[in-house]
Design a protein around this motif. Structure first.
Motif, PDB file in Angstrom:
ATOM      1  N   LEU A  18       0.848  -1.193   0.000  1.00 36.22           N
ATOM      2  CA  LEU A  18       0.000   0.000   0.000  1.00 36.22           C
ATOM      3  C   LEU A  18       0.885   1.245   0.000  1.00 36.22           C
ATOM      4  O   LEU A  18       1.731   1.410   0.872  1.00 36.22           O
ATOM      5  N   THR A  19       0.700   2.110  -1.024  1.00 38.42           N
ATOM      6  CA  THR A  19       1.456   3.356  -1.118  1.00 38.42           C
ATOM      7  C   THR A  19       0.512   4.536  -0.892  1.00 38.42           C
ATOM      8  O   THR A  19      -0.654   4.359  -0.538  1.00 38.42           O
ATOM      9  N   GLU A  20       1.033   5.730  -1.132  1.00 35.27           N
ATOM     10  CA  GLU A  20       0.227   6.930  -0.932  1.00 35.27           C
ATOM     11  C   GLU A  20      -0.808   7.139  -2.040  1.00 35.27           C
ATOM     12  O   GLU A  20      -1.787   7.845  -1.850  1.00 35.27           O
ATOM     13  N   ARG A  21      -0.605   6.515  -3.235  1.00 33.70           N
ATOM     14  CA  ARG A  21      -1.490   6.780  -4.361  1.00 33.70           C
ATOM     15  C   ARG A  21      -2.093   5.528  -4.985  1.00 33.70           C
ATOM     16  O   ARG A  21      -2.972   5.630  -5.826  1.00 33.70           O
ATOM     17  N   LEU A  39      -9.167   5.332  -6.760  1.00 35.27           N
ATOM     18  CA  LEU A  39     -10.299   5.867  -7.497  1.00 35.27           C
ATOM     19  C   LEU A  39     -11.417   6.223  -6.529  1.00 35.27           C
ATOM     20  O   LEU A  39     -11.512   5.613  -5.447  1.00 35.27           O
ATOM     21  N   PRO A  40     -12.257   7.157  -6.886  1.00 30.58           N
ATOM     22  CA  PRO A  40     -13.395   7.471  -6.001  1.00 30.58           C
ATOM     23  C   PRO A  40     -14.298   6.248  -5.828  1.00 30.58           C
ATOM     24  O   PRO A  40     -14.584   5.512  -6.783  1.00 30.58           O
ATOM     25  N   LEU A  88      -6.529   6.581   1.332  1.00 32.39           N
ATOM     26  CA  LEU A  88      -7.474   6.924   0.279  1.00 32.39           C
ATOM     27  C   LEU A  88      -8.109   8.290   0.550  1.00 32.39           C
ATOM     28  O   LEU A  88      -8.233   9.130  -0.360  1.00 32.39           O
ATOM     29  N   GLN A  89      -8.507   8.509   1.793  1.00 31.56           N
ATOM     30  CA  GLN A  89      -9.083   9.818   2.144  1.00 31.56           C
ATOM     31  C   GLN A  89      -8.053  10.916   1.997  1.00 31.56           C
ATOM     32  O   GLN A  89      -8.361  12.028   1.504  1.00 31.56           O
ATOM     33  N   SER A  90      -6.823  10.664   2.388  1.00 33.11           N
ATOM     34  CA  SER A  90      -5.770  11.673   2.255  1.00 33.11           C
ATOM     35  C   SER A  90      -5.487  11.987   0.790  1.00 33.11           C
ATOM     36  O   SER A  90      -5.162  13.129   0.433  1.00 33.11           O
ATOM     37  N   ALA A  97      -2.267  11.641   6.072  1.00 32.69           N
ATOM     38  CA  ALA A  97      -2.703  10.328   6.542  1.00 32.69           C
ATOM     39  C   ALA A  97      -1.959   9.945   7.807  1.00 32.69           C
ATOM     40  O   ALA A  97      -0.790  10.312   8.001  1.00 32.69           O
ATOM     41  N   GLU A  98      -2.653   9.231   8.666  1.00 31.08           N
ATOM     42  CA  GLU A  98      -2.024   8.721   9.890  1.00 31.08           C
ATOM     43  C   GLU A  98      -1.159   7.524   9.523  1.00 31.08           C
ATOM     44  O   GLU A  98      -1.643   6.548   8.938  1.00 31.08           O
ATOM     45  N   VAL A  99       0.100   7.638   9.840  1.00 30.44           N
ATOM     46  CA  VAL A  99       1.046   6.577   9.503  1.00 30.44           C
ATOM     47  C   VAL A  99       1.184   5.647  10.696  1.00 30.44           C
ATOM     48  O   VAL A  99       1.504   6.081  11.811  1.00 30.44           O
ATOM     49  N   ASP A 100       0.923   4.361  10.461  1.00 32.64           N
ATOM     50  CA  ASP A 100       1.081   3.349  11.509  1.00 32.64           C
ATOM     51  C   ASP A 100       2.506   2.819  11.437  1.00 32.64           C
ATOM     52  O   ASP A 100       2.826   1.950  10.617  1.00 32.64           O
ATOM     53  N   ASP A 101       3.367   3.400  12.272  1.00 33.14           N
ATOM     54  CA  ASP A 101       4.771   3.012  12.247  1.00 33.14           C
ATOM     55  C   ASP A 101       5.100   1.922  13.256  1.00 33.14           C
ATOM     56  O   ASP A 101       6.268   1.593  13.456  1.00 33.14           O
TER      57      ASP A 101
END
Length: 343
Positions: A18-21, A39-40, A88-90, A97-101
């Motif tokens: 999973l990436t940012e886009r 995509l929407p 997706l929202q970001s 986006a909240e990053v789960d590190d």
């Protein structure tokens, strides 16, 4: 995350990134990567049935992709879904986006600190040898049956004492019957019959006491095992779904099934044999010291060496049994994840 089942539910490794886009994926059994841009209306849905989990990348009108995995990956799948919704929202509204590190152990899924490279839970499980004192924790399950346990101990004591009667009768039988008969002397047939009846009675009494002891203590051990399995099952019902997502089905089944059965076998057979052997050694030592103290000391000299050898062999056998338990857990895990999905 790693997915370990292909579309036919055969074991094979794949990966979902999973990436940012977008979502990148390499399906199990394939060499090509596929990408799915955000995509929407796109959603990532989670399903599980019969020990198999499934992630579906959906649009309102169709399904884009699906990945299958065993429930051992379920916790990672839930984290991927949370991150997917956040990213997706970001992507569309521009909010960060909240990053789960937080990283987790790949084996037990326990949370790891940022500076931890080795899971402390797995390290403790693998490298910490089990303590014999842990068995005393079974007392809370044995407390309701302490009357039967006391009766079993008394029967064990009496049965061991009855089994030591024949040596006492054998000595006068040799001195008063067999040796005089060998020397041609007249023997008393009534005395012979008395000794033989004593030997027969002692054997029958020892057999009856041993049977009663085995029956009572085996019944108690089965009831303790039933209470232990019930308590384990009730405890599992109170745990969260996240716990089951991070545990393998085979390990949970082994704890309720085979491991509880081994505790029952230990209580009903091995513990009884150990107690009987200890009582036999103590009573035999007392008899030997009453007859001849020096002869008793010479006879018991090898006993410490035997105890040391038993301790050494026990450690080696325990290591082997631990390896067998881990392998059996792997086999049970595969069977529990595979057989329920067969139609």
């Amino acid at each position: 995350m790693t997915v370990d089942l292909d579309a036919q539910h055969h074991f094979s490794d794949g990966i979902v990134v999973l990436t940012e886009r977008r979502v990148l994926a390499r399906a199990p059994g394939e060499n090509e990567w596929r990408d799915y841009a955000f995509l929407p209306g796109m959603t990532l849905e989670h399903h599980d049935h019969a020990g198999v989990g499934r992630l579906e990348l959906m649009l309102p009108e169709r399904r884009l992709a699906a990945w299958h995995f065993t429930l051992g990956m379920n916790l990672l799948a839930m984290r991927v879904i949370d991150q997917f919704q956040s990213r997706l929202q970001s992507h569309f509204d521009g909010t960060p986006a909240e990053v789960d590190d937080q990283t987790v152990c790949p084996s037990c899924k326990a949370p790891l600190e940022p500076d931890q490279d080795v899971c402390p839970v797995c390290t403790k499980v693998i490298h910490t040898p089990p303590s014999t004192w842990t068995l005393f924790r079974l007392w809370r399950f044995a407390r309701p049956y302490r009357g039967q346990l006391l009766a079993g101990f008394l029967l064990t004591l009496l049965g061991t004492a009855a089994s030591l009667v024949p040596p006492y009768l054998t000595m006068p039988l040799m001195d008063n019957v067999l040796i005089p008969y060998q020397n041609g002397q007249q023997i008393d047939t009534g005395l012979v019959a008395l000794y033989l009846l004593g030997l027969l009675g002692a054997a029958l009494l020892a057999w009856g006491l041993t049977w009663a002891k085995t029956y009572i203590l085996a019944l108690v051990s089965e009831r303790i095992g039933a209470d232990l399995r019930t308590s384990t099952y009730e405890h599992l019902l109170r745990l969260s779904l996240e716990y089951f997502g991070g545990k393998r089905t085979g390990d949970l089944m082994a704890r309720i099934g085979s491991e509880s059965d081994r505790i029952c076998v230990f209580l009903s057979l091995h513990l009884l044999d150990f107690a009987t052997d200890v009582l036999m050694i103590l009573m035999t030592s007392a008899i030997l010291f009453s007859i001849n103290p020096w002869l008793a000391l010479v006879t018991l000299v090898p006993l410490p060496i035997i105890v040391w050898l038993i301790h050494v062999v026990r450690d080696r056998l325990r290591t082997g049994f631990e390896k067998i338990d881990r392998v059996w857990g792997e086999v049970t895990n595969v069977l529990a994840d595979t057989i329920p999905g067969i139609r």
